[in-house]
Design a protein around this motif. Structure first.
Motif, short mmCIF file in Angstrom:
data_model
loop_
_atom_site.label_atom_id
_atom_site.label_comp_id
_atom_site.label_asym_id
_atom_site.label_seq_id
_atom_site.Cartn_x
_atom_site.Cartn_y
_atom_site.Cartn_z
N SER A 8 0.82 -1.21 0.00
CA SER A 8 0.00 0.00 0.00
C SER A 8 0.86 1.27 0.00
N TYR A 9 1.87 1.31 0.84
CA TYR A 9 2.69 2.52 0.96
C TYR A 9 3.32 2.90 -0.38
N GLN A 10 3.93 1.94 -1.05
CA GLN A 10 4.58 2.23 -2.32
C GLN A 10 3.59 2.74 -3.35
N LYS A 11 2.40 2.17 -3.37
CA LYS A 11 1.38 2.61 -4.33
C LYS A 11 0.88 4.02 -4.00
N VAL A 12 0.70 4.28 -2.71
CA VAL A 12 0.21 5.61 -2.29
C VAL A 12 1.26 6.68 -2.60
N ILE A 13 2.52 6.41 -2.28
CA ILE A 13 3.58 7.38 -2.55
C ILE A 13 3.69 7.64 -4.05
N ALA A 14 3.57 6.57 -4.86
CA ALA A 14 3.61 6.73 -6.31
C ALA A 14 2.41 7.54 -6.80
N GLY A 15 1.24 7.28 -6.20
CA GLY A 15 0.03 8.02 -6.58
C GLY A 15 0.13 9.49 -6.22
N ILE A 16 0.68 9.79 -5.03
CA ILE A 16 0.87 11.18 -4.61
C ILE A 16 1.82 11.89 -5.57
N ALA A 17 2.93 11.22 -5.91
CA ALA A 17 3.91 11.82 -6.82
C ALA A 17 3.29 12.09 -8.19
N LYS A 18 2.50 11.15 -8.68
CA LYS A 18 1.86 11.31 -9.99
C LYS A 18 0.85 12.46 -9.96
N ALA A 19 0.07 12.54 -8.88
CA ALA A 19 -0.92 13.61 -8.76
C ALA A 19 -0.24 14.97 -8.66
N ARG A 20 0.85 15.04 -7.92
CA ARG A 20 1.59 16.30 -7.81
C ARG A 20 2.16 16.73 -9.16
N GLU A 21 2.64 15.77 -9.92
CA GLU A 21 3.21 16.09 -11.22
C GLU A 21 2.16 16.63 -12.18
N VAL A 22 0.97 16.05 -12.15
CA VAL A 22 -0.09 16.44 -13.08
C VAL A 22 -0.82 17.70 -12.60
N LEU A 23 -1.09 17.78 -11.30
CA LEU A 23 -1.95 18.84 -10.78
C LEU A 23 -1.19 19.97 -10.09
N GLY A 24 0.01 19.69 -9.62
CA GLY A 24 0.76 20.67 -8.84
C GLY A 24 0.86 20.23 -7.40
N VAL A 25 1.95 20.60 -6.77
CA VAL A 25 2.24 20.14 -5.40
C VAL A 25 1.14 20.57 -4.43
N ASP A 26 0.67 21.80 -4.56
CA ASP A 26 -0.30 22.33 -3.60
C ASP A 26 -1.70 21.76 -3.78
N MET A 27 -1.92 20.96 -4.83
CA MET A 27 -3.24 20.38 -5.07
C MET A 27 -3.41 19.02 -4.41
N VAL A 28 -2.41 18.57 -3.68
CA VAL A 28 -2.47 17.27 -3.00
C VAL A 28 -2.26 17.49 -1.51
N SER A 29 -3.24 17.10 -0.71
CA SER A 29 -3.17 17.30 0.73
C SER A 29 -3.45 15.98 1.45
N PRO A 30 -2.53 15.53 2.32
CA PRO A 30 -2.75 14.25 3.01
C PRO A 30 -3.40 14.42 4.37
N LEU A 31 -4.01 13.36 4.85
CA LEU A 31 -4.63 13.34 6.18
C LEU A 31 -4.13 12.10 6.91
N GLN A 32 -3.70 12.29 8.14
CA GLN A 32 -3.19 11.20 8.95
C GLN A 32 -4.25 10.73 9.93
N THR A 33 -4.34 9.42 10.13
CA THR A 33 -5.24 8.87 11.14
C THR A 33 -4.41 8.05 12.13
N THR A 34 -4.63 8.30 13.41
CA THR A 34 -3.79 7.70 14.45
C THR A 34 -4.41 6.40 14.95
N SER A 35 -3.97 5.30 14.38
CA SER A 35 -4.40 3.99 14.87
C SER A 35 -3.78 3.73 16.23
#
Length: 465
Positions: free
Chosen positions: A216-243
């Motif tokens: 999951s981590y590798q896919k998410v990081i790749a997805g974030i990088a792809k989204a940033r490249e296409v949309l711009g860095v400021d268009m991607v915002s992550p949310l953390q959940t504390t298990s």
């Protein structure tokens, strides 16, 4: 000395008396100050002048600055002016992850009968435009909404068409785990300026553990990088959940966000919905979360002192309420509550709910906060008898345990959370987990401002710019 008391509450924090007026203005004074105020034994010194200037006491029975006070209060409650601005569309419950804390009761990727129909999407968009808000936010949620780009495109195109005559400001948000961000989905995001709200729980070992997937981590990081490249860095915002497991790694989680180039993190506790309800000891979790939060926050302060700008976003919301005259619009810390007033949820099955948490309860068979169907009249949904009953419980100014709390201006009312954790939408503050958590964090931030003002205030001011 002759003067008149204006409404305020007070509490004692870090050996000081903290006075808070009706607008959320905070005044820190030596112990015994409130006693002097009440008994009219104040000296006419700088403390007295500050109390007058900041609407704690008045030298006239009707303050000369009453209009200013009214404007201040109006600004703090301005989120009510436009009514519902955030509209959440639950596109599907299908999901390609298996999060241990899933609060949305997501289902397997190949599940059936849990995806919104085109007719429901179209009707939901029409209902959204019945809201008088000049700015409308369409937020697509799931499950994993990116599994159905065709429905997201349909919803946005319908909104764009209606907006030709409506003239609203439109904002679009896609809540996605970034695992399935296809070129088609990113093309839609780029075409319509859709912001990506994603989810990242921390370092690889922790993220994979929470998601029940080894990749999951590798896919998410790749997805974030792809989204940033296409949309711009400021268009991607992550949310953390504390298990529960994440509570052990506050420093590592913060460092992961810093290393990935994000400018902040929202340290979010688990909510008691979906799979998260299986947590056996919520009182212990809340205590441990507060310890986790403080350790992470101290690390964030150190990062800022070393010259790197990095925010804790929950604190920013509270500090904006505390240190500025402005309304935040954050749904979870509002009074009257954000449910209905600020957010409506259109579920995949066509039913309308008072909040995102309300539809999560419904997935477990509890429809207490279901307020209508997309085929109902708008007025029947938002002004119906059920909403009128909820409205009696959604202002912390009128709730026992909140009305006389000095910190209520920095908190909010949440009948849905009260109901889900205590079985009663009115709630009982002395045993409320939410109250315990929020109060601990707010008192911690005030303590920092009292004891370490010169150190933290410049950092907080940069966060609030």
């Amino acid at each position: 000395m002759e003067y008149h008391l204006l409404p305020f509450d007070f509490t004692r924090i870090a050996g000081q008396e903290v006075l808070v007026n009706e607008f959320g203005d905070m005044f820190v004074a030596p112990m015994g100050t409130v006693d002097k105020i009440v008994n009219r034994t104040l000296e006419k010194d700088d403390v007295y002048k500050s109390l007058v200037a900041n609407f704690f006491i008045s030298e006239q029975q009707v303050p000369a600055t009453l209009d200013i006070a009214a404007a201040r209060l109006r600004e703090k409650k301005s989120f009510l002016d436009d009514f519902t601005a955030l509209h959440i569309f639950v596109v599907t419950l299908q999901c390609n992850q298996n999060c241990v804390y899933c609060q949305a009761s997501s289902r397997k990727e190949d599940s059936v009968h849990c995806t919104m129909s085109e007719e429901t999407m179209a009707r939901s968009v029409e209902l959204m435009f019945r809201s008088p808000a000049p700015v409308l936010t369409m937020e697509f949620q799931g499950g994993e909404p990116s599994l159905h780009p065709e429905l997201i495109r349909l919803g946005i195109e319908k909104a764009e068409e209606l907006n030709k005559s409506e003239g609203r400001v439109m904002r679009y948000v896609l809540c996605t785990n970034c695992v399935h961000l296809t070129d088609e989905m990113l093309d839609i995001c780029k075409q319509y300026g859709v912001m990506i709200s994603t989810s990242l729980d921390g370092p690889e070992f922790l993220h994979n553990s929470n998601r029940g997937k080894t990749d999951s981590y590798q896919k998410v990081i790749a997805g974030i990088a792809k989204a940033r490249e296409v949309l711009g860095v400021d268009m991607v915002s992550p949310l953390q959940t504390t298990s529960v497991r994440a509570l052990q790694y506050p420093i590592e989680i913060v460092d992961e966000y810093v290393d990935l180039g994000f400018k902040g993190i929202f340290l979010r506790a688990l909510n008691p919905y979906g799979l998260a309800t299986y947590n056996q000891d919520w009182d212990k979790y809340v205590d441990d979360f507060v310890v986790f939060y403080k350790k992470a926050f101290e690390h964030i302060l150190d990062i800022n002192k070393r010259g790197t700008f990095f925010m804790e976003e929950f604190a920013v919301i509270v500090l904006r309420k505390m240190l500025t005259p402005f309304c935040t619009g954050f749904v979870d810390l509002q009074s009257p509550a954000g449910i209905i007033n600020s957010v409506l949820v259109y579920n995949y099955d066509g039913y309308v709910y008072a909040s995102d948490e309300s539809r999560m309860l419904a997935e477990n068979g509890d429809f207490t906060f279901r307020i209508g169907n997309v085929n109902d009249k708008y007025e029947d949904i938002v002004y119906g008898p059920k909403v009128q009953r909820i409205a009696q419980l959604w202002a912390n100014e009128t709730l026992a345990g909140c009305s006389d709390c000095a910190l209520r201006n920095y908190c909010g009312a949440d009948p849905v959370r009260n109901y889900s954790t205590q079985g009663d939408p009115y709630g009982h503050r002395p045993t409320s987990m939410l109250c315990k958590k929020n109060k601990a964090i707010i008192e911690y931030l005030i303590t920092l401002l009292i004891e370490r003002k010169e150190e933290v205030l410049p950092i907080f001011k940069r966060w609030l710019l």
